[in-house]
Design a protein around this motif. Sequence first.
Motif, mmCIF file in Angstrom:
data_model
loop_
_atom_site.group_PDB
_atom_site.id
_atom_site.type_symbol
_atom_site.label_atom_id
_atom_site.label_comp_id
_atom_site.label_asym_id
_atom_site.label_seq_id
_atom_site.Cartn_x
_atom_site.Cartn_y
_atom_site.Cartn_z
ATOM 1 N N VAL A 82 -30.102 -9.481 10.591
ATOM 2 C CA VAL A 82 -29.702 -10.309 11.722
ATOM 3 C C VAL A 82 -30.658 -11.491 11.718
ATOM 4 C CG1 VAL A 82 -29.418 -10.493 14.216
ATOM 5 C CG2 VAL A 82 -28.772 -8.376 13.047
ATOM 6 N N GLY A 83 -30.118 -12.644 11.330
ATOM 7 C CA GLY A 83 -30.923 -13.860 11.273
ATOM 8 C C GLY A 83 -30.912 -14.583 12.603
ATOM 9 N N ARG A 84 -31.534 -15.751 12.614
ATOM 10 C CA ARG A 84 -31.597 -16.569 13.828
ATOM 11 C C ARG A 84 -31.445 -18.026 13.433
ATOM 12 N NH1 ARG A 84 -34.918 -19.479 17.052
ATOM 13 N NH2 ARG A 84 -36.588 -19.514 15.531
ATOM 14 N N VAL A 85 -30.590 -18.755 14.160
ATOM 15 C CA VAL A 85 -30.421 -20.183 13.892
ATOM 16 C C VAL A 85 -31.696 -20.909 14.286
ATOM 17 C CG1 VAL A 85 -29.121 -22.268 14.462
ATOM 18 C CG2 VAL A 85 -27.921 -20.078 14.215
ATOM 19 N N ARG A 86 -32.292 -21.585 13.316
ATOM 20 C CA ARG A 86 -33.528 -22.331 13.555
ATOM 21 C C ARG A 86 -33.249 -23.779 13.930
ATOM 22 N NH1 ARG A 86 -38.120 -22.047 9.011
ATOM 23 N NH2 ARG A 86 -36.922 -23.643 7.958
ATOM 24 N N ALA A 87 -32.191 -24.351 13.366
ATOM 25 C CA ALA A 87 -31.873 -25.757 13.652
ATOM 26 C C ALA A 87 -30.386 -25.996 13.465
ATOM 27 C CB ALA A 87 -32.676 -26.671 12.736
ATOM 28 N N VAL A 88 -29.840 -26.931 14.252
ATOM 29 C CA VAL A 88 -28.451 -27.370 14.147
ATOM 30 C C VAL A 88 -28.455 -28.887 14.055
ATOM 31 C CG1 VAL A 88 -26.192 -27.411 15.259
ATOM 32 C CG2 VAL A 88 -27.684 -25.422 15.581
ATOM 33 N N GLU A 89 -27.841 -29.424 13.000
ATOM 34 C CA GLU A 89 -27.742 -30.873 12.830
ATOM 35 C C GLU A 89 -26.265 -31.233 12.759
ATOM 36 O OE1 GLU A 89 -30.385 -32.303 9.599
ATOM 37 O OE2 GLU A 89 -31.110 -30.219 9.618
ATOM 38 N N ARG A 90 -25.794 -31.957 13.776
ATOM 39 C CA ARG A 90 -24.383 -32.334 13.838
ATOM 40 C C ARG A 90 -24.227 -33.788 13.399
ATOM 41 N NH1 ARG A 90 -22.300 -27.943 16.327
ATOM 42 N NH2 ARG A 90 -23.569 -26.919 17.888
ATOM 43 N N GLN A 91 -23.755 -33.964 12.161
ATOM 44 C CA GLN A 91 -23.504 -35.298 11.605
ATOM 45 C C GLN A 91 -22.482 -35.123 10.500
ATOM 46 O OE1 GLN A 91 -27.540 -36.089 10.625
ATOM 47 N NE2 GLN A 91 -27.438 -35.060 8.658
ATOM 48 N N GLY A 92 -21.289 -35.672 10.661
ATOM 49 C CA GLY A 92 -20.229 -35.375 9.697
ATOM 50 C C GLY A 92 -19.974 -33.881 9.739
ATOM 51 N N ASP A 93 -20.321 -33.159 8.665
ATOM 52 C CA ASP A 93 -20.311 -31.702 8.708
ATOM 53 C C ASP A 93 -21.533 -31.248 9.496
ATOM 54 O OD1 ASP A 93 -18.036 -31.588 7.167
ATOM 55 O OD2 ASP A 93 -19.103 -31.223 5.289
ATOM 56 N N ARG A 126 -24.772 -28.912 9.899
ATOM 57 C CA ARG A 126 -25.725 -28.174 9.068
ATOM 58 C C ARG A 126 -26.485 -27.192 9.954
ATOM 59 N NH1 ARG A 126 -29.433 -29.464 4.365
ATOM 60 N NH2 ARG A 126 -31.387 -28.426 4.859
ATOM 61 N N PHE A 127 -26.508 -25.924 9.517
ATOM 62 C CA PHE A 127 -27.257 -24.889 10.212
ATOM 63 C C PHE A 127 -28.392 -24.419 9.314
ATOM 64 C CE2 PHE A 127 -22.870 -24.411 11.805
ATOM 65 C CZ PHE A 127 -23.094 -24.511 13.171
ATOM 66 N N THR A 128 -29.585 -24.308 9.876
ATOM 67 C CA THR A 128 -30.702 -23.688 9.178
ATOM 68 C C THR A 128 -30.910 -22.330 9.820
ATOM 69 O OG1 THR A 128 -31.692 -25.841 8.744
ATOM 70 C CG2 THR A 128 -33.130 -23.916 8.514
ATOM 71 N N VAL A 129 -30.916 -21.281 8.988
ATOM 72 C CA VAL A 129 -30.936 -19.906 9.479
ATOM 73 C C VAL A 129 -32.160 -19.180 8.937
ATOM 74 C CG1 VAL A 129 -29.664 -17.716 9.568
ATOM 75 C CG2 VAL A 129 -28.408 -19.893 9.542
ATOM 76 N N VAL A 168 -26.910 -24.068 5.488
ATOM 77 C CA VAL A 168 -25.495 -24.089 5.136
ATOM 78 C C VAL A 168 -24.836 -25.225 5.890
ATOM 79 C CG1 VAL A 168 -25.320 -21.612 4.625
ATOM 80 C CG2 VAL A 168 -24.960 -22.413 6.968
ATOM 81 N N GLN A 169 -23.672 -25.640 5.425
ATOM 82 C CA GLN A 169 -22.903 -26.668 6.117
ATOM 83 C C GLN A 169 -21.546 -26.094 6.505
ATOM 84 O OE1 GLN A 169 -23.482 -29.677 2.922
ATOM 85 N NE2 GLN A 169 -23.753 -31.062 4.659
ATOM 86 N N ALA A 170 -21.050 -26.508 7.670
ATOM 87 C CA ALA A 170 -19.736 -26.081 8.139
ATOM 88 C C ALA A 170 -18.911 -27.315 8.475
ATOM 89 C CB ALA A 170 -19.873 -25.182 9.364
ATOM 90 N N SER A 171 -17.685 -27.339 7.969
ATOM 91 C CA SER A 171 -16.781 -28.462 8.221
ATOM 92 C C SER A 171 -16.194 -28.370 9.628
ATOM 93 C CB SER A 171 -15.650 -28.457 7.193
ATOM 94 O OG SER A 171 -14.813 -27.329 7.419
ATOM 95 N N ALA A 172 -15.542 -29.438 10.050
ATOM 96 C CA ALA A 172 -14.873 -29.447 11.358
ATOM 97 C C ALA A 172 -13.804 -28.355 11.415
ATOM 98 C CB ALA A 172 -14.253 -30.817 11.620
ATOM 99 N N GLU A 173 -13.113 -28.104 10.297
ATOM 100 C CA GLU A 173 -12.098 -27.043 10.239
ATOM 101 C C GLU A 173 -12.728 -25.686 10.514
ATOM 102 O OE1 GLU A 173 -8.402 -25.000 9.330
ATOM 103 O OE2 GLU A 173 -8.891 -27.009 10.030
ATOM 104 N N THR A 174 -13.865 -25.403 9.874
ATOM 105 C CA THR A 174 -14.555 -24.127 10.092
ATOM 106 C C THR A 174 -14.989 -23.993 11.545
ATOM 107 O OG1 THR A 174 -15.296 -24.028 7.798
ATOM 108 C CG2 THR A 174 -16.541 -22.716 9.389
#
Length: 195
Positions: free
Chosen positions: A9-20, A22-25, A59-65
């Motif tokens: 069970v990880g933890r989200v360390r950072a969220v960067e919202r730009q285009g796609d 990006r989550f750092t876990v 990891v990166q997640a698209s708008a669709e995801t």
Amino acid sequence: MFTGIITDVGRVRAVERQGDTRFTVETVFAMETVPIGASIANNGVCLTVVEKGPGWFAVQASAETLSKTTLGGWAEGTRVNLERALKVGDELGGHIVSGHVDGVATVVDIRADGESKRFTFEAPATLAKYIASKGSVALDGVSLTVNEVDGARFGVNIIPHTQDATTFGTLKAGDRVNLEIDMLARYVARLAGQE
């Protein structure tokens, strides 16, 4: 491919919202053994490792995801069920899980059932026909057996180990989870002309 057996069970360390997005876990995975481009299931969503370091990966997640899963609601501190991709020869402890989330289910009720907890979920109407009693589903990446089905609602038992080893121990009524229906159910429906 995955099995729905959560190994961290990880933890989200950072969220960067730009285009796609990006989550750092943060994770306990030995990241030196995980190559860039590897797949890791994050709450059941198969995502590609784009950067990594000791005790973390990005990891990166698209708008669709984001539109089809619960990832759009992730913030710093969000706990995440993690599973590395299968290797040939690995044990299939759960069921075959693709990491391609079909939709989002909602926790309707949680009640004690012996030492376990009985969860009732509501699936989107378009996916309910694929969920069968004693069949398999993956919820937030966790392989589970369906106990009963009533229309779009279905129940699962969560044993104490699963409560402790996944994010299920902190879920409450109203929470949303990623739902992947059983791959076999999807193909049987397609072959039978129901899709």
